[in-house]
Scaffold this motif. Structure first.
Motif, PDB file in Angstrom:
ATOM      1  N   MET A   1       0.988  -1.158  -0.041  1.00  0.00           N
ATOM      2  CA  MET A   1       0.020  -0.060  -0.047  1.00  0.00           C
ATOM      3  C   MET A   1       0.927   1.403  -0.046  1.00  0.00           C
ATOM      4  N   VAL A   2       0.722   2.203  -0.986  1.00  0.00           N
ATOM      5  CA  VAL A   2       1.342   3.309  -0.994  1.00  0.00           C
ATOM      6  C   VAL A   2       1.266   4.532   0.165  1.00  0.00           C
ATOM      7  N   SER A   3       2.091   4.715   0.859  1.00  0.00           N
ATOM      8  CA  SER A   3       1.874   5.592   2.166  1.00  0.00           C
ATOM      9  C   SER A   3       2.114   7.129   1.651  1.00  0.00           C
ATOM     10  N   LEU A   4       1.812   8.190   2.586  1.00  0.00           N
ATOM     11  CA  LEU A   4       2.110   9.442   2.618  1.00  0.00           C
ATOM     12  C   LEU A   4       3.777   9.701   2.435  1.00  0.00           C
ATOM     13  N   LYS A   5       4.484   8.653   3.197  1.00  0.00           N
ATOM     14  CA  LYS A   5       6.037   8.731   2.913  1.00  0.00           C
ATOM     15  C   LYS A   5       6.366   8.466   1.509  1.00  0.00           C
ATOM     16  N   ASP A   6       5.827   7.412   1.090  1.00  0.00           N
ATOM     17  CA  ASP A   6       6.350   7.272  -0.539  1.00  0.00           C
ATOM     18  C   ASP A   6       5.972   8.380  -1.483  1.00  0.00           C
ATOM     19  N   VAL A   7       4.915   9.021  -1.211  1.00  0.00           N
ATOM     20  CA  VAL A   7       4.528  10.186  -1.860  1.00  0.00           C
ATOM     21  C   VAL A   7       5.397  11.090  -1.849  1.00  0.00           C
TER      22      VAL A   7
ATOM     23  N   SER B   1       0.701  15.896   3.242  1.00  0.00           N
ATOM     24  CA  SER B   1      -0.838  15.948   4.034  1.00  0.00           C
ATOM     25  C   SER B   1      -1.500  17.132   3.862  1.00  0.00           C
ATOM     26  N   ASN B   2      -0.955  18.151   3.723  1.00  0.00           N
ATOM     27  CA  ASN B   2      -1.510  19.649   3.398  1.00  0.00           C
ATOM     28  C   ASN B   2      -2.358  19.463   2.055  1.00  0.00           C
ATOM     29  N   VAL B   3      -1.549  18.941   1.191  1.00  0.00           N
ATOM     30  CA  VAL B   3      -2.250  18.621  -0.253  1.00  0.00           C
ATOM     31  C   VAL B   3      -3.403  17.828  -0.295  1.00  0.00           C
ATOM     32  N   VAL B   4      -3.282  16.753   0.526  1.00  0.00           N
ATOM     33  CA  VAL B   4      -4.109  15.782   0.286  1.00  0.00           C
ATOM     34  C   VAL B   4      -5.453  16.326   1.214  1.00  0.00           C
ATOM     35  N   ASN B   5      -5.069  16.945   2.130  1.00  0.00           N
ATOM     36  CA  ASN B   5      -6.403  17.603   3.010  1.00  0.00           C
ATOM     37  C   ASN B   5      -7.015  18.947   2.497  1.00  0.00           C
ATOM     38  N   GLY B   6      -6.397  19.435   1.305  1.00  0.00           N
ATOM     39  CA  GLY B   6      -6.867  20.586   0.703  1.00  0.00           C
ATOM     40  C   GLY B   6      -6.434  21.770   1.269  1.00  0.00           C
ATOM     41  N   TYR B   7      -5.546  21.733   2.056  1.00  0.00           N
ATOM     42  CA  TYR B   7      -5.228  23.215   2.737  1.00  0.00           C
ATOM     43  C   TYR B   7      -4.571  24.288   1.598  1.00  0.00           C
ATOM     44  N   GLN B   8      -4.956  25.432   2.067  1.00  0.00           N
ATOM     45  CA  GLN B   8      -4.977  26.432   0.936  1.00  0.00           C
ATOM     46  C   GLN B   8      -3.600  27.073   0.763  1.00  0.00           C
ATOM     47  N   HIS B   9      -2.644  27.011   1.874  1.00  0.00           N
ATOM     48  CA  HIS B   9      -1.382  27.848   1.939  1.00  0.00           C
ATOM     49  C   HIS B   9      -0.508  27.076   1.155  1.00  0.00           C
ATOM     50  N   VAL B  10      -0.696  26.230   0.386  1.00  0.00           N
ATOM     51  CA  VAL B  10       0.282  25.391  -0.368  1.00  0.00           C
ATOM     52  C   VAL B  10       0.270  26.063  -1.831  1.00  0.00           C
ATOM     53  N   THR B  11       1.704  26.336  -2.457  1.00  0.00           N
ATOM     54  CA  THR B  11       1.546  26.935  -3.486  1.00  0.00           C
ATOM     55  C   THR B  11       1.370  26.073  -4.784  1.00  0.00           C
ATOM     56  N   PRO B  12       0.553  26.698  -5.627  1.00  0.00           N
ATOM     57  CA  PRO B  12       0.085  25.826  -6.877  1.00  0.00           C
ATOM     58  C   PRO B  12       1.206  25.043  -7.319  1.00  0.00           C
TER      59      PRO B  12
ATOM     60  N   ARG C   1       3.386  19.435  -8.071  1.00  0.00           N
ATOM     61  CA  ARG C   1       4.358  18.495  -7.821  1.00  0.00           C
ATOM     62  C   ARG C   1       3.703  17.111  -6.925  1.00  0.00           C
ATOM     63  N   VAL C   2       3.184  17.408  -5.897  1.00  0.00           N
ATOM     64  CA  VAL C   2       2.561  16.395  -5.115  1.00  0.00           C
ATOM     65  C   VAL C   2       1.472  15.469  -5.728  1.00  0.00           C
ATOM     66  N   GLN C   3       0.750  16.318  -6.352  1.00  0.00           N
ATOM     67  CA  GLN C   3      -0.495  15.716  -7.153  1.00  0.00           C
ATOM     68  C   GLN C   3       0.111  14.814  -8.174  1.00  0.00           C
ATOM     69  N   ARG C   4       1.342  15.081  -8.969  1.00  0.00           N
ATOM     70  CA  ARG C   4       1.836  14.306  -9.777  1.00  0.00           C
ATOM     71  C   ARG C   4       2.359  13.142  -9.324  1.00  0.00           C
ATOM     72  N   ALA C   5       3.045  13.255  -7.881  1.00  0.00           N
ATOM     73  CA  ALA C   5       3.633  11.802  -7.411  1.00  0.00           C
ATOM     74  C   ALA C   5       2.450  11.036  -6.924  1.00  0.00           C
ATOM     75  N   ILE C   6       1.231  11.632  -6.680  1.00  0.00           N
ATOM     76  CA  ILE C   6       0.114  11.019  -6.135  1.00  0.00           C
ATOM     77  C   ILE C   6      -0.699  10.227  -7.287  1.00  0.00           C
ATOM     78  N   ASP C   7      -0.697  10.908  -8.203  1.00  0.00           N
ATOM     79  CA  ASP C   7      -0.940  10.085  -9.705  1.00  0.00           C
ATOM     80  C   ASP C   7      -0.258   9.037  -9.971  1.00  0.00           C
ATOM     81  N   GLU C   8       1.162   9.165  -9.904  1.00  0.00           N
ATOM     82  CA  GLU C   8       1.987   8.255 -10.538  1.00  0.00           C
ATOM     83  C   GLU C   8       1.983   6.931  -9.497  1.00  0.00           C
ATOM     84  N   LEU C   9       2.011   7.258  -8.236  1.00  0.00           N
ATOM     85  CA  LEU C   9       1.972   6.218  -7.401  1.00  0.00           C
ATOM     86  C   LEU C   9       0.399   5.543  -6.897  1.00  0.00           C
ATOM     87  N   GLY C  10      -0.401   6.215  -7.714  1.00  0.00           N
ATOM     88  CA  GLY C  10      -1.805   5.654  -7.221  1.00  0.00           C
ATOM     89  C   GLY C  10      -2.228   5.713  -5.880  1.00  0.00           C
ATOM     90  N   TYR C  11      -1.713   6.564  -4.987  1.00  0.00           N
ATOM     91  CA  TYR C  11      -1.889   6.946  -3.642  1.00  0.00           C
ATOM     92  C   TYR C  11      -3.291   7.149  -3.508  1.00  0.00           C
TER      93      TYR C  11
END
Length: 336
Positions: free
Chosen positions: A1-7, A19-30, A35-45
């Motif tokens: 199972m893919v974890s936050l650490k893997d991403v 975690s901030n990206v996954v939970n939709g926090y607004q203060h993360v830069t676009p 960049r994080v979303q690309r890793a999420i998609d590649e790993l299937g998290y």
């Protein structure tokens, strides 16, 4: 199972950033979010929703209790609630009460409260006193025709206005003897029967008869109940030239009884239902009906629960009135 650490390792960022990206926090830069979303998609998290809810002291489950899941309206509504809940990462536990007061009380008072965060309930037999005596503290949202003076959110279309729209359509077609099928048997409760009230108000406004001889009560709200009610009405004599039914299943049963007596719909008797279930569109005479906005009802009910779970709760209960419309089909208009 893919974890936050893997991403985090794939994206070259901290676990906190992921975690901030996954939970939709607004203060993360676009750029960082991409960049994080690309890793999420590649790993299937996929987020662990159970863990997320548990951290908030929640189960991630809301309950929907309706009178009868076999009724097409409630089945369609349940599907809409499930879709709306999924947008908030909630799972829906379905229950049916059979329209029985003891089962409605059991659900309302917190039966299975240890596995659910809140309840959406469509009651038939509960009274305001029953709801005011509720000791369970989890949020409750009410659906349906009954009106209650209680401190709980209530989502329902304007049933009186909807009934008047249906009856007004029949009056506009020149129908003058319009019956109501599906009244409740307990006469003491009839003032709370909003569709019956709308039927009576519209006929009275049009100067047409609205007496009890045109009203037939039913034990339940299914097809067989509609067929029996229609047969009983015809046996009284003084045949109506139109029928407004409490719901579509009663209307469909009524059309079967009319056919069995050799009467044509709409030439001899026009029929209007309520709920706009899919079955009505494919009846022998496709059914004219009141169409409640089921998606809006479901969305508002879920939003109310989520809002109260997030806290602090609103000071006043919500009284939301989703829209409705009249859908005219062959059961009143005939074939063009």
């Amino acid at each position: 199972m893919v974890s936050l650490k893997d991403v985090a390792q794939r994206a070259g960022v901290s676990i906190k950033t992921v975690s901030n990206v996954v939970n939709g926090y607004q203060h993360v830069t676009p750029a960082m979010r991409e960049r994080v979303q690309r890793a999420i998609d590649e790993l299937g998290y996929r987020p662990n929703l159970t863990a997320r809810h548990l951290r908030k002291g929640r189960t991630g489950i809301i309950a929907l209790a309706v009178p009868e899941l076999g009724n097409p309206y409630f089945a369609e509504l349940a599907g809409a609630v499930i879709d709306a809940a999924a947008e908030h990462d909630y799972t829906v536990l379905l229950d049916h009460t059979g329209g029985r007061r003891d089962k409605e009380l059991l659900v309302c008072q917190g039966f299975r409260s240890h596995v659910m965060d809140g309840l959406i309930l469509s009651p038939i037999e509960l009274e305001s006193a029953d709801l005011l005596a509720r000791s369970e503290t989890s949020p409750l949202v009410l659906l349906g025709e009954r009106e209650y003076d209680v401190p709980y959110d209530h989502i329902a279309i304007d049933n009186v206005a909807a009934a008047r729209l249906a009856v007004g359509h029949l009056v506009g077609l020149g129908r003058r003897r319009i019956a109501f099928l599906g009244a409740r048997r307990e006469s003491a409760r009839e003032p709370a029967h909003l569709r019956l009230r709308g039927w009576r108000e519209e006929l009275t406004a049009a100067g047409l008869p609205a007496g009890d001889d045109l009203v037939v009560a039913t034990d339940a709200y299914g097809r067989e109940d509609g067929a029996r009610a229609m047969a009983a009405l015809l046996d009284r004599g003084g045949r109506p030239d139109a029928v407004f039914a409490f719901n579509d299943t009663i209307a469909i049963g009524a059309m079967r009884a009319l056919a069995d007596r050799g009467l044509r719909v709409p030439e001899d008797v026009a029929v209007v239902g309520f709920d706009d279930i899919e079955e009505g569109r494919y009846a022998g005479s496709p059914l004219t009906t009141i169409s409640p906005d089921k998606e809006a009802i479901a969305r508002l009910a879920v939003d109310c629960l989520v809002e109260r779970l997030a806290g602090p709760p609103p000071a006043e209960p919500r009284r939301a009135r989703p829209g409705h419309r009249l859908v005219v089909r062959e059961s009143t208009a005939g074939r063009s």
